[in-house]
Design a protein around this motif. Sequence first.
Motif, PDB file in Angstrom:
ATOM      1  N   ASP A  69       0.809  -1.221   0.000  1.00  0.00           N
ATOM      2  CA  ASP A  69       0.000   0.000   0.000  1.00  0.00           C
ATOM      3  C   ASP A  69       0.845   1.275   0.000  1.00  0.00           C
ATOM      4  OD1 ASP A  69      -2.553  -1.089  -0.080  1.00  0.00           O
ATOM      5  OD2 ASP A  69      -2.586  -1.459   2.075  1.00  0.00           O
ATOM      6  N   GLY A  70       2.035   1.230  -0.538  1.00  0.00           N
ATOM      7  CA  GLY A  70       2.880   2.412  -0.534  1.00  0.00           C
ATOM      8  C   GLY A  70       3.139   2.951  -1.930  1.00  0.00           C
ATOM      9  N   HIS A  71       3.520   4.212  -1.989  1.00  0.00           N
ATOM     10  CA  HIS A  71       3.950   4.800  -3.254  1.00  0.00           C
ATOM     11  C   HIS A  71       4.950   5.912  -2.979  1.00  0.00           C
ATOM     12  CE1 HIS A  71       0.959   7.911  -2.250  1.00  0.00           C
ATOM     13  NE2 HIS A  71       1.651   8.699  -3.061  1.00  0.00           N
ATOM     14  N   ILE A  72       5.775   6.190  -3.970  1.00  0.00           N
ATOM     15  CA  ILE A  72       6.766   7.257  -3.897  1.00  0.00           C
ATOM     16  C   ILE A  72       6.500   8.213  -5.040  1.00  0.00           C
ATOM     17  CG2 ILE A  72       9.224   7.807  -4.119  1.00  0.00           C
ATOM     18  CD1 ILE A  72       9.828   5.086  -2.840  1.00  0.00           C
ATOM     19  N   ALA A  73       6.485   9.506  -4.739  1.00  0.00           N
ATOM     20  CA  ALA A  73       6.205  10.515  -5.755  1.00  0.00           C
ATOM     21  C   ALA A  73       7.203  11.655  -5.639  1.00  0.00           C
ATOM     22  CB  ALA A  73       4.791  11.049  -5.598  1.00  0.00           C
ATOM     23  N   LYS A  74       7.508  12.273  -6.769  1.00  0.00           N
ATOM     24  CA  LYS A  74       8.338  13.464  -6.766  1.00  0.00           C
ATOM     25  C   LYS A  74       7.542  14.627  -6.195  1.00  0.00           C
ATOM     26  CE  LYS A  74      11.957  13.222 -10.276  1.00  0.00           C
ATOM     27  NZ  LYS A  74      12.455  13.809 -11.547  1.00  0.00           N
ATOM     28  N   THR A  75       8.231  15.533  -5.520  1.00  0.00           N
ATOM     29  CA  THR A  75       7.592  16.732  -5.003  1.00  0.00           C
ATOM     30  C   THR A  75       7.990  17.927  -5.873  1.00  0.00           C
ATOM     31  OG1 THR A  75       9.395  17.393  -3.523  1.00  0.00           O
ATOM     32  CG2 THR A  75       7.829  15.745  -2.697  1.00  0.00           C
ATOM     33  N   HIS A  76       7.489  19.095  -5.508  1.00  0.00           N
ATOM     34  CA  HIS A  76       7.833  20.306  -6.263  1.00  0.00           C
ATOM     35  C   HIS A  76       9.255  20.762  -5.987  1.00  0.00           C
ATOM     36  CE1 HIS A  76       6.502  21.757  -2.306  1.00  0.00           C
ATOM     37  NE2 HIS A  76       7.288  22.788  -2.511  1.00  0.00           N
ATOM     38  N   ARG A  77       9.881  20.221  -4.930  1.00  0.00           N
ATOM     39  CA  ARG A  77      11.262  20.557  -4.623  1.00  0.00           C
ATOM     40  C   ARG A  77      12.198  19.662  -5.423  1.00  0.00           C
ATOM     41  NH1 ARG A  77      11.538  20.131   1.745  1.00  0.00           N
ATOM     42  NH2 ARG A  77       9.967  18.538   1.346  1.00  0.00           N
ATOM     43  N   GLU A  78      13.209  20.257  -6.022  1.00  0.00           N
ATOM     44  CA  GLU A  78      14.091  19.519  -6.912  1.00  0.00           C
ATOM     45  C   GLU A  78      14.787  18.369  -6.198  1.00  0.00           C
ATOM     46  OE1 GLU A  78      17.840  20.294  -9.971  1.00  0.00           O
ATOM     47  OE2 GLU A  78      16.981  21.943  -8.811  1.00  0.00           O
ATOM     48  N   GLY A  79      14.621  17.172  -6.747  1.00  0.00           N
ATOM     49  CA  GLY A  79      15.304  16.000  -6.228  1.00  0.00           C
ATOM     50  C   GLY A  79      14.734  15.406  -4.961  1.00  0.00           C
ATOM     51  N   VAL A  80      13.618  15.945  -4.463  1.00  0.00           N
ATOM     52  CA  VAL A  80      13.022  15.465  -3.223  1.00  0.00           C
ATOM     53  C   VAL A  80      11.805  14.599  -3.542  1.00  0.00           C
ATOM     54  CG1 VAL A  80      11.910  16.112  -1.048  1.00  0.00           C
ATOM     55  CG2 VAL A  80      13.832  17.457  -1.928  1.00  0.00           C
ATOM     56  N   TYR A  81      11.708  13.472  -2.855  1.00  0.00           N
ATOM     57  CA  TYR A  81      10.591  12.537  -3.038  1.00  0.00           C
ATOM     58  C   TYR A  81       9.821  12.394  -1.727  1.00  0.00           C
ATOM     59  CZ  TYR A  81      13.059  11.087  -7.286  1.00  0.00           C
ATOM     60  OH  TYR A  81      13.689  11.064  -8.514  1.00  0.00           O
ATOM     61  N   ARG A  82       8.599  11.917  -1.841  1.00  0.00           N
ATOM     62  CA  ARG A  82       7.796  11.626  -0.659  1.00  0.00           C
ATOM     63  C   ARG A  82       7.320  10.181  -0.717  1.00  0.00           C
ATOM     64  NH1 ARG A  82       4.944  13.511   3.609  1.00  0.00           N
ATOM     65  NH2 ARG A  82       2.938  12.560   4.081  1.00  0.00           N
ATOM     66  N   LEU A  83       7.569   9.462   0.356  1.00  0.00           N
ATOM     67  CA  LEU A  83       7.034   8.105   0.519  1.00  0.00           C
ATOM     68  C   LEU A  83       5.763   8.186   1.340  1.00  0.00           C
ATOM     69  CD1 LEU A  83       7.158   4.935   0.691  1.00  0.00           C
ATOM     70  CD2 LEU A  83       8.558   5.262   2.752  1.00  0.00           C
ATOM     71  N   GLU A  84       4.709   7.523   0.889  1.00  0.00           N
ATOM     72  CA  GLU A  84       3.479   7.438   1.667  1.00  0.00           C
ATOM     73  C   GLU A  84       3.011   5.986   1.739  1.00  0.00           C
ATOM     74  OE1 GLU A  84       1.055  11.580   1.727  1.00  0.00           O
ATOM     75  OE2 GLU A  84       0.490  10.179   0.154  1.00  0.00           O
ATOM     76  N   ILE A  85       2.658   5.569   2.947  1.00  0.00           N
ATOM     77  CA  ILE A  85       2.080   4.252   3.184  1.00  0.00           C
ATOM     78  C   ILE A  85       0.627   4.478   3.585  1.00  0.00           C
ATOM     79  CG2 ILE A  85       2.207   2.098   4.468  1.00  0.00           C
ATOM     80  CD1 ILE A  85       4.703   2.591   2.836  1.00  0.00           C
ATOM     81  N   ALA A  86      -0.309   3.974   2.804  1.00  0.00           N
ATOM     82  CA  ALA A  86      -1.731   4.154   3.092  1.00  0.00           C
ATOM     83  C   ALA A  86      -2.175   3.122   4.124  1.00  0.00           C
ATOM     84  CB  ALA A  86      -2.558   4.010   1.811  1.00  0.00           C
ATOM     85  N   CYS A  87      -2.712   3.604   5.253  1.00  0.00           N
ATOM     86  CA  CYS A  87      -3.155   2.728   6.339  1.00  0.00           C
ATOM     87  C   CYS A  87      -4.613   3.043   6.662  1.00  0.00           C
ATOM     88  CB  CYS A  87      -2.306   2.930   7.590  1.00  0.00           C
ATOM     89  SG  CYS A  87      -0.521   2.692   7.342  1.00  0.00           S
ATOM     90  N   ALA A  88      -5.458   2.017   6.655  1.00  0.00           N
ATOM     91  CA  ALA A  88      -6.869   2.226   6.967  1.00  0.00           C
ATOM     92  C   ALA A  88      -7.033   2.677   8.407  1.00  0.00           C
ATOM     93  CB  ALA A  88      -7.657   0.939   6.722  1.00  0.00           C
ATOM     94  N   ASP A  89      -7.932   3.639   8.620  1.00  0.00           N
ATOM     95  CA  ASP A  89      -8.176   4.136   9.971  1.00  0.00           C
ATOM     96  C   ASP A  89      -8.783   3.063  10.880  1.00  0.00           C
ATOM     97  OD1 ASP A  89      -7.166   6.615   9.368  1.00  0.00           O
ATOM     98  OD2 ASP A  89      -9.100   7.475   8.825  1.00  0.00           O
ATOM     99  N   SER A  90      -9.253   1.964  10.288  1.00  0.00           N
ATOM    100  CA  SER A  90      -9.805   0.867  11.095  1.00  0.00           C
ATOM    101  C   SER A  90      -8.734   0.196  11.938  1.00  0.00           C
ATOM    102  CB  SER A  90     -10.445  -0.187  10.180  1.00  0.00           C
ATOM    103  OG  SER A  90     -11.407   0.382   9.319  1.00  0.00           O
ATOM    104  N   TRP A  91      -7.462   0.410  11.568  1.00  0.00           N
ATOM    105  CA  TRP A  91      -6.371  -0.268  12.254  1.00  0.00           C
ATOM    106  C   TRP A  91      -5.377   0.770  12.806  1.00  0.00           C
ATOM    107  CZ3 TRP A  91      -8.839  -4.524  12.137  1.00  0.00           C
ATOM    108  CH2 TRP A  91      -9.442  -4.982  10.973  1.00  0.00           C
ATOM    109  N   PRO A  92      -5.715   1.459  13.897  1.00  0.00           N
ATOM    110  CA  PRO A  92      -4.818   2.494  14.448  1.00  0.00           C
ATOM    111  C   PRO A  92      -3.464   1.952  14.875  1.00  0.00           C
ATOM    112  CG  PRO A  92      -6.609   1.964  15.991  1.00  0.00           C
ATOM    113  CD  PRO A  92      -6.960   1.325  14.680  1.00  0.00           C
ATOM    114  N   GLY A  93      -3.419   0.712  15.340  1.00  0.00           N
ATOM    115  CA  GLY A  93      -2.137   0.124  15.715  1.00  0.00           C
ATOM    116  C   GLY A  93      -1.215  -0.015  14.520  1.00  0.00           C
ATOM    117  N   LEU A  94      -1.784  -0.347  13.355  1.00  0.00           N
ATOM    118  CA  LEU A  94      -0.994  -0.469  12.136  1.00  0.00           C
ATOM    119  C   LEU A  94      -0.429   0.887  11.731  1.00  0.00           C
ATOM    120  CD1 LEU A  94       0.054  -1.864   9.617  1.00  0.00           C
ATOM    121  CD2 LEU A  94      -2.230  -1.671   8.615  1.00  0.00           C
TER     122      LEU A  94
END
Length: 252
Positions: A75-100
Amino acid sequence: MHDPTTRQLARRLLGSGLTLAEVHRQTGVPLSTLGYWRKNPDTGAGSGRSLCPRCHGRELNGRRYSYLLGLYLGDGHIAKTHREGVYRLEIACADSWPGLIDEAAEAVAEVMPGHKVGRRKVTGCTNVGVYSKHLPCLFPQHGPGRKHDRKIELAGWQRKIVDECTEEFVRGLIHSDGCRVINRIRRPSESGDRWYEYPRYNFSNASLDIQRLFTDALDRLGIAWTQMNRRNLSVAKREAVARLDEFVGAKY
Protein backbone atom coordinates in the motif's frame (compact mmCIF):
# COMPACT_ATOMS: atom_id res chain seq x y z
CA MET A 1 24.07 -0.96 2.41
CA HIS A 2 27.51 -2.26 3.37
CA ASP A 3 28.29 -4.60 6.24
CA PRO A 4 30.55 -3.33 9.06
CA THR A 5 33.50 -5.47 7.95
CA THR A 6 33.43 -4.02 4.43
CA ARG A 7 33.13 -0.47 5.75
CA GLN A 8 36.05 -0.93 8.14
CA LEU A 9 38.23 -2.41 5.40
CA ALA A 10 37.37 0.39 2.97
CA ARG A 11 38.09 3.10 5.54
CA ARG A 12 41.39 1.45 6.45
CA LEU A 13 42.41 1.28 2.78
CA LEU A 14 41.39 4.89 2.24
CA GLY A 15 43.48 5.90 5.22
CA SER A 16 46.47 4.08 3.77
CA GLY A 17 46.53 6.42 0.77
CA LEU A 18 45.15 4.12 -1.92
CA THR A 19 43.12 5.74 -4.71
CA LEU A 20 39.33 5.49 -4.79
CA ALA A 21 39.56 3.19 -7.81
CA GLU A 22 41.94 0.83 -6.01
CA VAL A 23 39.74 0.67 -2.91
CA HIS A 24 36.68 0.09 -5.11
CA ARG A 25 38.40 -2.85 -6.83
CA GLN A 26 39.25 -4.43 -3.49
CA THR A 27 35.94 -3.86 -1.70
CA GLY A 28 33.25 -3.34 -4.33
CA VAL A 29 32.05 -0.19 -2.55
CA PRO A 30 30.80 2.41 -5.09
CA LEU A 31 33.17 5.26 -5.91
CA SER A 32 30.61 7.86 -4.79
CA THR A 33 30.39 6.23 -1.35
CA LEU A 34 34.16 6.01 -1.05
CA GLY A 35 34.44 9.67 -1.99
CA TYR A 36 31.99 10.61 0.73
CA TRP A 37 33.84 8.52 3.32
CA ARG A 38 37.16 10.13 2.34
CA LYS A 39 35.69 13.63 2.76
CA ASN A 40 33.97 12.66 6.03
CA PRO A 41 36.38 10.29 7.81
CA ASP A 42 34.78 10.84 11.23
CA THR A 43 31.22 10.07 10.14
CA GLY A 44 31.35 6.46 11.37
CA ALA A 45 28.28 4.43 10.44
CA GLY A 46 26.43 7.62 9.68
CA SER A 47 23.24 8.46 11.55
CA GLY A 48 22.66 11.97 10.20
CA ARG A 49 19.52 12.98 8.44
CA SER A 50 21.11 13.41 5.02
CA LEU A 51 22.98 10.09 5.03
CA CYS A 52 21.69 7.26 2.86
CA PRO A 53 22.43 3.56 3.55
CA ARG A 54 23.06 3.02 -0.15
CA CYS A 55 25.05 6.17 -0.93
CA HIS A 56 26.88 6.78 2.33
CA GLY A 57 26.96 3.39 4.04
CA ARG A 58 24.75 4.31 6.99
CA GLU A 59 23.59 1.33 9.05
CA LEU A 60 20.13 0.11 8.07
CA ASN A 61 17.85 -1.73 10.48
CA GLY A 62 17.21 -4.83 8.35
CA ARG A 63 14.28 -6.12 10.38
CA ARG A 64 12.35 -2.84 10.23
CA TYR A 65 13.33 -2.26 6.61
CA SER A 66 12.01 -5.68 5.62
CA TYR A 67 8.68 -4.90 7.30
CA LEU A 68 8.51 -1.45 5.69
CA LEU A 69 9.36 -2.92 2.27
CA GLY A 70 6.36 -5.24 2.64
CA LEU A 71 4.13 -2.28 3.51
CA TYR A 72 5.48 -0.29 0.56
CA LEU A 73 4.93 -3.09 -1.96
CA GLY A 74 1.37 -3.46 -0.73
CA ASP A 75 0.00 0.00 0.00
CA GLY A 76 2.88 2.41 -0.53
CA HIS A 77 3.95 4.80 -3.25
CA ILE A 78 6.77 7.26 -3.90
CA ALA A 79 6.21 10.52 -5.76
CA LYS A 80 8.34 13.46 -6.77
CA THR A 81 7.59 16.73 -5.00
CA HIS A 82 7.83 20.31 -6.26
CA ARG A 83 11.26 20.56 -4.62
CA GLU A 84 14.09 19.52 -6.91
CA GLY A 85 15.30 16.00 -6.23
CA VAL A 86 13.02 15.46 -3.22
CA TYR A 87 10.59 12.54 -3.04
CA ARG A 88 7.80 11.63 -0.66
CA LEU A 89 7.03 8.11 0.52
CA GLU A 90 3.48 7.44 1.67
CA ILE A 91 2.08 4.25 3.18
CA ALA A 92 -1.73 4.15 3.09
CA CYS A 93 -3.16 2.73 6.34
CA ALA A 94 -6.87 2.23 6.97
CA ASP A 95 -8.18 4.14 9.97
CA SER A 96 -9.81 0.87 11.09
CA TRP A 97 -6.37 -0.27 12.25
CA PRO A 98 -4.82 2.49 14.45
CA GLY A 99 -2.14 0.12 15.71
CA LEU A 100 -0.99 -0.47 12.14
CA ILE A 101 -0.74 3.30 11.56
CA ASP A 102 1.51 3.65 14.61
CA GLU A 103 3.69 0.71 13.63
CA ALA A 104 4.08 1.99 10.07
CA ALA A 105 5.20 5.36 11.45
CA GLU A 106 7.68 3.65 13.79
CA ALA A 107 9.12 1.60 10.92
CA VAL A 108 9.57 4.70 8.74
CA ALA A 109 11.25 6.54 11.63
CA GLU A 110 13.69 3.69 12.23
CA VAL A 111 14.55 3.29 8.55
CA MET A 112 14.82 7.08 8.03
CA PRO A 113 16.27 8.39 11.32
CA GLY A 114 16.33 12.15 11.71
CA HIS A 115 13.49 12.68 9.23
CA LYS A 116 10.10 13.98 10.28
CA VAL A 117 7.40 11.33 9.83
CA GLY A 118 4.04 12.83 8.93
CA ARG A 119 0.47 11.56 8.95
CA ARG A 120 -1.90 12.89 6.28
CA LYS A 121 -5.60 12.21 6.76
CA VAL A 122 -7.82 11.29 3.83
CA THR A 123 -11.26 9.71 3.83
CA GLY A 124 -11.09 6.50 5.86
CA CYS A 125 -7.32 6.40 5.68
CA THR A 126 -4.13 7.88 7.11
CA ASN A 127 -1.09 8.22 4.86
CA VAL A 128 2.15 7.80 6.80
CA GLY A 129 4.87 9.66 4.95
CA VAL A 130 8.39 11.03 4.88
CA TYR A 131 10.40 13.29 2.53
CA SER A 132 13.91 12.49 1.29
CA LYS A 133 16.09 12.69 -1.80
CA HIS A 134 17.20 9.10 -1.22
CA LEU A 135 13.87 7.24 -1.24
CA PRO A 136 14.51 5.78 -4.74
CA CYS A 137 17.83 4.45 -3.39
CA LEU A 138 16.02 2.57 -0.62
CA PHE A 139 13.08 1.50 -2.79
CA PRO A 140 14.40 0.89 -6.33
CA GLN A 141 10.99 -0.59 -7.21
CA HIS A 142 9.83 3.03 -7.56
CA GLY A 143 8.83 3.96 -11.10
CA PRO A 144 6.11 5.56 -13.22
CA GLY A 145 2.62 4.08 -13.14
CA ARG A 146 1.07 1.44 -10.93
CA LYS A 147 3.13 -1.42 -9.55
CA HIS A 148 1.12 -4.13 -11.30
CA ASP A 149 1.82 -2.44 -14.66
CA ARG A 150 5.60 -2.68 -14.34
CA LYS A 151 8.24 -5.24 -13.41
CA ILE A 152 8.79 -5.60 -9.66
CA GLU A 153 11.89 -7.42 -8.48
CA LEU A 154 14.23 -7.04 -5.54
CA ALA A 155 17.78 -5.79 -5.85
CA GLY A 156 20.49 -8.11 -4.59
CA TRP A 157 20.97 -6.20 -1.32
CA GLN A 158 17.20 -6.26 -0.74
CA ARG A 159 17.01 -10.00 -1.32
CA LYS A 160 19.72 -10.51 1.29
CA ILE A 161 17.74 -8.52 3.87
CA VAL A 162 14.45 -10.24 3.01
CA ASP A 163 16.09 -13.66 3.21
CA GLU A 164 17.42 -12.81 6.68
CA CYS A 165 14.18 -11.13 7.86
CA THR A 166 11.55 -13.13 5.96
CA GLU A 167 8.98 -13.10 8.75
CA GLU A 168 9.02 -9.30 8.93
CA PHE A 169 8.65 -9.08 5.14
CA VAL A 170 5.62 -11.39 5.15
CA ARG A 171 4.18 -9.48 8.09
CA GLY A 172 4.46 -6.20 6.20
CA LEU A 173 2.81 -7.65 3.10
CA ILE A 174 -0.09 -9.06 5.11
CA HIS A 175 -0.50 -5.87 7.13
CA SER A 176 -0.84 -3.96 3.87
CA ASP A 177 -2.65 -6.26 1.44
CA GLY A 178 -3.76 -9.13 3.64
CA CYS A 179 -6.00 -9.99 6.56
CA ARG A 180 -6.82 -12.73 9.05
CA VAL A 181 -10.47 -13.78 8.92
CA ILE A 182 -12.77 -16.45 10.31
CA ASN A 183 -14.13 -18.63 7.55
CA ARG A 184 -17.57 -20.21 8.06
CA ILE A 185 -18.64 -23.33 6.17
CA ARG A 186 -22.11 -24.90 6.17
CA ARG A 187 -22.34 -28.69 6.09
CA PRO A 188 -25.79 -30.23 5.56
CA SER A 189 -26.62 -33.26 7.70
CA GLU A 190 -29.65 -35.40 8.51
CA SER A 191 -30.17 -33.46 11.73
CA GLY A 192 -29.89 -30.09 9.99
CA ASP A 193 -27.18 -27.78 8.76
CA ARG A 194 -24.01 -27.59 10.81
CA TRP A 195 -21.60 -24.67 10.70
CA TYR A 196 -17.85 -24.93 11.05
CA GLU A 197 -15.50 -22.02 11.67
CA TYR A 198 -11.76 -21.80 11.18
CA PRO A 199 -9.23 -18.95 10.79
CA ARG A 200 -7.44 -18.23 7.56
CA TYR A 201 -5.19 -15.57 6.06
CA ASN A 202 -5.96 -13.91 2.74
CA PHE A 203 -3.59 -11.88 0.57
CA SER A 204 -4.67 -9.86 -2.46
CA ASN A 205 -2.46 -8.00 -4.92
CA ALA A 206 -2.84 -7.35 -8.65
CA SER A 207 0.91 -7.64 -9.30
CA LEU A 208 1.98 -11.19 -10.14
CA ASP A 209 5.55 -10.21 -9.24
CA ILE A 210 4.52 -9.10 -5.73
CA GLN A 211 2.44 -12.25 -5.36
CA ARG A 212 5.54 -14.27 -6.23
CA LEU A 213 7.63 -12.42 -3.65
CA PHE A 214 4.95 -13.27 -1.08
CA THR A 215 4.68 -16.95 -1.98
CA ASP A 216 8.46 -17.36 -2.26
CA ALA A 217 8.74 -15.98 1.28
CA LEU A 218 6.05 -18.38 2.51
CA ASP A 219 7.88 -21.26 0.85
CA ARG A 220 11.11 -20.33 2.66
CA LEU A 221 9.19 -20.39 5.94
CA GLY A 222 7.55 -23.74 5.11
CA ILE A 223 4.03 -22.24 5.11
CA ALA A 224 1.50 -23.85 2.74
CA TRP A 225 -0.58 -21.53 0.56
CA THR A 226 -3.25 -21.76 -2.14
CA GLN A 227 -3.89 -19.58 -5.22
CA MET A 228 -7.61 -18.79 -5.05
CA ASN A 229 -7.80 -16.75 -8.27
CA ARG A 230 -5.60 -14.43 -10.32
CA ARG A 231 -5.05 -11.88 -7.57
CA ASN A 232 -5.98 -13.66 -4.32
CA LEU A 233 -4.02 -16.17 -2.24
CA SER A 234 -5.02 -18.02 0.90
CA VAL A 235 -3.31 -19.69 3.86
CA ALA A 236 -5.87 -21.99 5.45
CA LYS A 237 -4.20 -25.19 6.69
CA ARG A 238 -4.28 -25.34 10.47
CA GLU A 239 -0.52 -25.67 10.93
CA ALA A 240 0.16 -22.93 8.35
CA VAL A 241 -2.24 -20.51 10.05
CA ALA A 242 -0.67 -21.30 13.42
CA ARG A 243 2.77 -20.54 11.98
CA LEU A 244 1.62 -17.14 10.69
CA ASP A 245 -0.06 -16.43 14.02
CA GLU A 246 3.37 -16.68 15.66
CA PHE A 247 4.59 -13.47 14.01
CA VAL A 248 1.67 -11.81 12.16
CA GLY A 249 -1.66 -12.19 13.94
CA ALA A 250 -4.72 -10.04 13.35
CA LYS A 251 -4.46 -6.35 12.51
CA TYR A 252 -5.32 -4.04 15.36
